[in-house]
Scaffold this active site. Sequence first.
Site, PDB file in Angstrom:
ATOM      1  N   ALA A  94       0.847  -1.190   0.000  1.00 40.65           N
ATOM      2  CA  ALA A  94       0.000   0.000   0.000  1.00 40.65           C
ATOM      3  C   ALA A  94       0.882   1.240   0.000  1.00 40.65           C
ATOM      4  CB  ALA A  94      -0.947   0.015   1.196  1.00 40.65           C
ATOM      5  N   SER A  95       2.155   1.053  -0.412  1.00 42.11           N
ATOM      6  CA  SER A  95       3.106   2.144  -0.583  1.00 42.11           C
ATOM      7  C   SER A  95       3.229   2.978   0.697  1.00 42.11           C
ATOM      8  CB  SER A  95       2.685   2.998  -1.779  1.00 42.11           C
ATOM      9  OG  SER A  95       3.694   3.904  -2.148  1.00 42.11           O
ATOM     10  N   HIS A  96       2.821   4.248   0.639  1.00 43.08           N
ATOM     11  CA  HIS A  96       2.991   5.169   1.766  1.00 43.08           C
ATOM     12  C   HIS A  96       1.764   5.235   2.676  1.00 43.08           C
ATOM     13  CE1 HIS A  96       1.057   7.242  -1.556  1.00 43.08           C
ATOM     14  NE2 HIS A  96       0.472   8.012  -0.656  1.00 43.08           N
TER      15      HIS A  96
END
Length: 438
Positions: A94-96
């Site tokens: 979910a990246s960042h």
Amino acid sequence: MKISISGVRGIYGEDLNLHEVVRFGRLFASFLTQRKKRQCLTARDTRDSGKILLRTLSACLMERGIDVYDLDVAPTPVLFREAKRYGAGIVVTASHNPLEWNGLKFVTEGRGIFEEELNDILQGTVSDPDKFGETYSIKSNYLDDLYNLISVSDNPNDVALGFDLGGGATCGYTDGLFKRLNYKFVCINDTPGISSRAPDPTSDDLSELSFLVRQNKLDFGFAFDLDGDRVVVVHSNGQKQNPDSTLLLCVASALKMGARKFVTSLDTSICIKKLIDRNYGSLEYAKVGEANVVRKMLEVGAEAGGEGSSGGFILPKFNLCRDGLLAAAIISSLDRASIKECLTLGSEYSQIRSKIPVNSSNHQILIEKLLDLLQSESSQISTLDGIKATLDEDSWVLVRTSNTEQVLRISVESKVGKVDYIHKKIMEIVRSVSEHVN
């Protein structure tokens, strides 16, 4: 749950569950088999939910006859580069986003999927398999490739660096690269899955990294997000730089590498265009979003670029995605005169990015009404992505719809001291029009 060309994202155990992972895994497998592809690379970041999601995803792919080549924990840019060899890939990340989130990022031909490919995936049907796939654990050649790209002779021996890995997927990869590049460096939050700061370095104050840089008199600090596609720079004085400054430093390095044709997202700082103009380069704009920037790059044959709002640097000849490790490596190789030029130029401008709640059904009507109002006050109007109104050579506003939220996104840039006035004015205009539309 959010579904876009950036991938599928949601809160694990709520709107993102194993049922959804099975559904999207099967749909992507069918998408691949329809294109005569039978291989898929997989990887994950360090979120607690990543392991079970990756195992579930792998089972779905193999069930549909796809051979799975697994990198296990690896940064998103590592999978993107390796996926050029395998034809496709999925990163569980979910990246960042906050830790309770997770998701799936789809890769084909070494790049993120385009809008029409997302539609093909979502509208596809799950076909019956003619065989089962196999699974293989593999190692990446990414660090070797990046090392060979960077000119070691350009790396000043007296440069010292600090890294905040955020407990993410760059753990192990960062020290592996910078040891080989012969830099002096120190890392914090370098245990996978354990971090004292938030996943997103663009929103965190990075106080720990700033202290580390000042205390050890380091030249730069770099903070990565959980999957390593974005990086934020901390200067030697301990001051966190905005994302546009990160991209500015990368563009300066790309110019020294010989690049002259650039593409950036529409919301990227004016200072990047000014630096490119000074060096007799050209710049074209793309809609906001990594996949949109990559698509434009491929269309026009751009040599470098990225997204200012996320500090994401893209070098197509190396990787067709934002690459935090690449960005940190090329920024570190810059000479001090170039660094000073960039930081001086970047300090002249300020950006404000905000949003206003607006029902999605009213987005287009509101944009059309705003277009009429802004035309009279602007020297130039672009409708490439919402409305970008150029007010003067140092000021612009961008109002665009969100693909993932019931909001309008508003970005403003101008000289320091002027930007607050412009932002206040555009917000008043948008709210006034929004009240009449809603």
